[in-house]
Design a protein around this motif. Structure first.
Motif, PDB file in Angstrom:
ATOM      1  N   GLN A 298       0.790  -1.218   0.000  1.00 29.77           N
ATOM      2  CA  GLN A 298       0.000   0.000   0.000  1.00 29.77           C
ATOM      3  C   GLN A 298       0.826   1.274   0.000  1.00 29.77           C
ATOM      4  OE1 GLN A 298      -2.665  -0.273   3.311  1.00 29.77           O
ATOM      5  NE2 GLN A 298      -3.442  -2.259   2.712  1.00 29.77           N
ATOM      6  N   GLN A 299       2.097   1.184  -0.268  1.00 30.30           N
ATOM      7  CA  GLN A 299       2.948   2.367  -0.171  1.00 30.30           C
ATOM      8  C   GLN A 299       3.448   2.819  -1.542  1.00 30.30           C
ATOM      9  OE1 GLN A 299       3.411   4.062   2.691  1.00 30.30           O
ATOM     10  NE2 GLN A 299       1.967   2.573   3.490  1.00 30.30           N
ATOM     11  N   PRO A 300       3.381   4.116  -1.825  1.00 33.39           N
ATOM     12  CA  PRO A 300       3.929   4.611  -3.087  1.00 33.39           C
ATOM     13  C   PRO A 300       5.459   4.573  -3.114  1.00 33.39           C
ATOM     14  CG  PRO A 300       3.031   6.421  -1.786  1.00 33.39           C
ATOM     15  CD  PRO A 300       2.699   5.157  -1.062  1.00 33.39           C
ATOM     16  N   THR A 301       6.084   4.648  -1.942  1.00 35.63           N
ATOM     17  CA  THR A 301       7.539   4.544  -1.840  1.00 35.63           C
ATOM     18  C   THR A 301       7.878   3.101  -1.467  1.00 35.63           C
ATOM     19  OG1 THR A 301       7.644   6.815  -1.023  1.00 35.63           O
ATOM     20  CG2 THR A 301       9.580   5.444  -0.653  1.00 35.63           C
ATOM     21  N   PRO A 302       8.794   2.454  -2.179  1.00 34.50           N
ATOM     22  CA  PRO A 302       9.149   1.072  -1.823  1.00 34.50           C
ATOM     23  C   PRO A 302       9.615   0.979  -0.371  1.00 34.50           C
ATOM     24  CG  PRO A 302      10.110   1.680  -3.935  1.00 34.50           C
ATOM     25  CD  PRO A 302       9.536   2.932  -3.351  1.00 34.50           C
ATOM     26  N   VAL A 303       9.105  -0.025   0.328  1.00 31.56           N
ATOM     27  CA  VAL A 303       9.422  -0.234   1.735  1.00 31.56           C
ATOM     28  C   VAL A 303      10.148  -1.566   1.896  1.00 31.56           C
ATOM     29  CG1 VAL A 303       8.485  -0.500   4.071  1.00 31.56           C
ATOM     30  CG2 VAL A 303       7.377   1.068   2.459  1.00 31.56           C
TER      31      VAL A 303
ATOM     32  N   VAL B 102       6.552   9.527   5.066  1.00 34.62           N
ATOM     33  CA  VAL B 102       7.504   9.249   3.983  1.00 34.62           C
ATOM     34  C   VAL B 102       6.818   9.496   2.643  1.00 34.62           C
ATOM     35  CG1 VAL B 102       8.827   7.444   2.802  1.00 34.62           C
ATOM     36  CG2 VAL B 102       8.920   7.624   5.303  1.00 34.62           C
ATOM     37  N   ALA B 103       5.623   8.936   2.479  1.00 26.27           N
ATOM     38  CA  ALA B 103       4.902   9.056   1.207  1.00 26.27           C
ATOM     39  C   ALA B 103       4.487  10.495   0.916  1.00 26.27           C
ATOM     40  CB  ALA B 103       3.671   8.148   1.223  1.00 26.27           C
TER      41      ALA B 103
ATOM     42  N   ALA C  43      11.110  10.586  -0.853  1.00 28.54           N
ATOM     43  CA  ALA C  43      12.063   9.483  -0.770  1.00 28.54           C
ATOM     44  C   ALA C  43      11.892   8.505  -1.926  1.00 28.54           C
ATOM     45  CB  ALA C  43      11.880   8.739   0.555  1.00 28.54           C
ATOM     46  N   THR C  44      12.968   7.793  -2.229  1.00 31.29           N
ATOM     47  CA  THR C  44      12.899   6.731  -3.231  1.00 31.29           C
ATOM     48  C   THR C  44      12.792   5.359  -2.577  1.00 31.29           C
ATOM     49  OG1 THR C  44      15.306   6.556  -3.350  1.00 31.29           O
ATOM     50  CG2 THR C  44      14.219   8.052  -4.922  1.00 31.29           C
ATOM     51  N   ARG C  45      13.099   5.296  -1.278  1.00 26.27           N
ATOM     52  CA  ARG C  45      12.974   4.034  -0.545  1.00 26.27           C
ATOM     53  C   ARG C  45      12.945   4.331   0.955  1.00 26.27           C
ATOM     54  NH1 ARG C  45      18.092   4.932  -1.015  1.00 26.27           N
ATOM     55  NH2 ARG C  45      19.778   3.951   0.114  1.00 26.27           N
TER      56      ARG C  45
END
Length: 190
Positions: A63-68, A98-99, A104-106
């Motif tokens: 569910q995150q737009p930024t890779p977790v 973060v999102a 952020a990219t990660r």
């Protein structure tokens, strides 16, 4: 009282009784929504259905737009409901930040048990929190959730840039309540 008024009007003024009942239905629907919202804030149903670790995995993986990157143990010792709820909400709020704000990219979500405490970290490679940033509702709620349990939540510059959110929560019912610490923002730490 509105239901009683509608009952008294049903024979003499059925139209008005119908209006009162319609208003009562709308008010009841709103009340049910409020109760569900409050209950969800107290103990999200996903914690009962999946447990803390699986709930964090589901949230972090899909569910995150930024890779977790998830760094979670296979299992945890039994935790109190309050600790599970606090850890879950702190993690989700940190991931939302973060999102929404980090660019952020990660990021990494890390959780581990160390002695009588549960350690939660969310680190990202984004822009970081500005030095003169005022604490908003999200950061304050994370800090308050930890402090309510006698733990702490801090926000600092992550190694290599970005933001590091750290929460330390007493994880056993017998853990002595420690004095809650205030929000810490240390921009010089790297």
């Amino acid at each position: 009282m509105k239901a009683e008024a509608a009952r008294e009007l049903i024979d003499g003024n059925p139209h008005r009784a119908g209006q009162l009942l319609s208003e009562l239905l709308v008010q009841t629907e709103h009340a049910v929504e409020d109760v569900r919202r409050v209950a969800h804030q107290l103990r999200p149903p996903v914690l009962d259905a999946l447990g803390l670790l699986a709930a964090l995995r589901v949230h972090g993986e899909g569910q995150q737009p930024t890779p977790v990157h998830l760094d979670l143990p296979q299992a945890l010792p039994p935790l109190t409901a309050a600790v599970e709820v606090a850890a879950y909400h702190i993690a989700l709020e940190a991931l939302r930040n973060v999102a929404s704000h980090a660019g952020a990219t990660r990021c990494t979500l890390r959780l581990h048990q160390q002695g009588p405490t549960l350690h939660l970290e969310v680190a990202d490679d984004g822009s970081g929190i500005p030095v003169h940033h005022s604490v908003g509702v999200g950061l304050a709620s994370m800090r308050e959730r930890a402090a309510e349990l006698g733990g702490a939540c801090t926000f600092e510059v992550a190694p290599g840039g970005g933001t590091l959110v750290r929460a330390v929560l007493p994880s056993t019912p017998n853990t002595a309540r420690v004095r809650s610490r205030s929000l810490t923002w240390n921009p010089s730490r790297s």
